[in-house]
Design a protein around this motif. Structure first.
Motif, PDB file in Angstrom:
ATOM      1  N   LYS A 160      -9.702   6.215   0.313  1.00  0.00           N
ATOM      2  CA  LYS A 160      -8.468   6.980   0.505  1.00  0.00           C
ATOM      3  C   LYS A 160      -7.671   6.453   1.689  1.00  0.00           C
ATOM      4  CE  LYS A 160      -8.770  11.420   1.529  1.00  0.00           C
ATOM      5  NZ  LYS A 160      -8.845  12.900   1.391  1.00  0.00           N
ATOM      6  N   LEU A 161      -8.357   6.198   2.804  1.00  0.00           N
ATOM      7  CA  LEU A 161      -7.663   5.691   3.988  1.00  0.00           C
ATOM      8  C   LEU A 161      -7.140   4.278   3.755  1.00  0.00           C
ATOM      9  CD1 LEU A 161      -6.924   6.376   6.934  1.00  0.00           C
ATOM     10  CD2 LEU A 161      -9.036   5.234   7.630  1.00  0.00           C
ATOM     11  N   LYS A 162      -7.958   3.438   3.154  1.00  0.00           N
ATOM     12  CA  LYS A 162      -7.563   2.059   2.856  1.00  0.00           C
ATOM     13  C   LYS A 162      -6.387   2.040   1.882  1.00  0.00           C
ATOM     14  CE  LYS A 162     -10.597  -0.560   0.630  1.00  0.00           C
ATOM     15  NZ  LYS A 162     -10.147  -1.283  -0.573  1.00  0.00           N
ATOM     16  N   GLY A 163      -6.447   2.899   0.880  1.00  0.00           N
ATOM     17  CA  GLY A 163      -5.383   2.963  -0.106  1.00  0.00           C
ATOM     18  C   GLY A 163      -4.082   3.493   0.459  1.00  0.00           C
ATOM     19  N   TYR A 164      -4.189   4.432   1.389  1.00  0.00           N
ATOM     20  CA  TYR A 164      -2.990   5.032   1.984  1.00  0.00           C
ATOM     21  C   TYR A 164      -2.096   3.978   2.624  1.00  0.00           C
ATOM     22  CZ  TYR A 164      -0.013   7.877   4.982  1.00  0.00           C
ATOM     23  OH  TYR A 164       1.078   8.446   5.600  1.00  0.00           O
ATOM     24  N   TYR A 165      -2.707   2.970   3.231  1.00  0.00           N
ATOM     25  CA  TYR A 165      -1.935   1.922   3.905  1.00  0.00           C
ATOM     26  C   TYR A 165      -1.572   0.774   2.964  1.00  0.00           C
ATOM     27  CZ  TYR A 165      -2.646   4.335   8.284  1.00  0.00           C
ATOM     28  OH  TYR A 165      -2.623   5.293   9.288  1.00  0.00           O
ATOM     29  N   GLY A 166      -1.469   1.079   1.676  1.00  0.00           N
ATOM     30  CA  GLY A 166      -0.991   0.092   0.723  1.00  0.00           C
ATOM     31  C   GLY A 166      -2.089  -0.725   0.084  1.00  0.00           C
TER      32      GLY A 166
END
Length: 206
Positions: A57-63
């Motif tokens: 989720k965190l990795k995905g949030y930043y693109g």
């Protein structure tokens, strides 16, 4: 649908959350996952599964940062003195594409990466086309003169769905933003709950 939109919506559906707080997110209508088995009852996640999900989720949030690059950011955070989860968020928020997104120069973090890649941004007067470029407190980020009238820029500054955080001083008349300080985790305006402590646990056990 573009690949970027597809990736963005797929992550929302997979997580069952509106990761970026966008009004067009598919989970606003369907909270279940994608695919023919998306509506099945979800089994309880193991500790590892919870940690993995927090990382995704965190990795995905930043693109959707690539795993190798994200791990490198974590390793750097782990080497710094202080709380590793706080340092991790600070490093992510210091990225040029994140600041362009936070300053509301563009509507999404995906668009921010592309915007920087295409050479529309200057840092302290110098063109920078590397989305992962690490900004320092006091750096001035600006949209180059001939890019200020691009439709996506004009539309983004009027977005009501999110505000510019306190650690960025943005002037939308001049299309400039000053990165005033590295934020604490509590200052970052995530639309959903992020758990960087679980990300640290995930990598610590490897």
């Amino acid at each position: 649908m573009s690949k970027r939109q597809s990736a963005k919506y797929k992550l929302d559906r997979r997580m069952g959350e509106n990761i970026w707080g966008r009004p067009k997110s598919p989970v606003n209508k369907r909270e279940y996952g994608p695919g023919q088995h998306g509506q099945r009852r979800k089994s309880k996640l193991s500790d590892f599964g919870v940690q993995l999900r927090a990382k995704q989720k965190l990795k995905g949030y930043y693109g959707e940062i690539r795993e190798k690059q994200f791990r490198k950011i974590y390793d750097e955070a782990a080497r710094l003195k202080g709380d590793t989860s706080e340092k991790l968020i600070g490093l992510l928020e210091s990225r040029l594409d994140a600041i362009v997104y936070r300053a509301k120069f563009v509507a999404t973090v995906f668009a921010a990466r592309q915007f920087v890649n295409h050479g529309h941004v200057r840092v302290n007067g110098q063109k920078v086309n590397i989305p992962s470029y690490r900004c320092k407190p006091g750096d001035v980020i600006e949209v180059r003169e001939r890019s200020k009238q691009i439709a996506v820029v004009l539309e983004a500054t009027d977005l009501a769905e999110r505000d510019v955080p306190d650690y960025i001083d943005a002037d939308h008349n001049k299309m400039t933003a000053t990165f005033t300080r590295v934020p604490a985790f509590s200052e970052v305006p995530y639309p959903v709950t992020m758990e960087p402590n679980l990300v640290v646990e995930f990598y610590s056990r490897q």
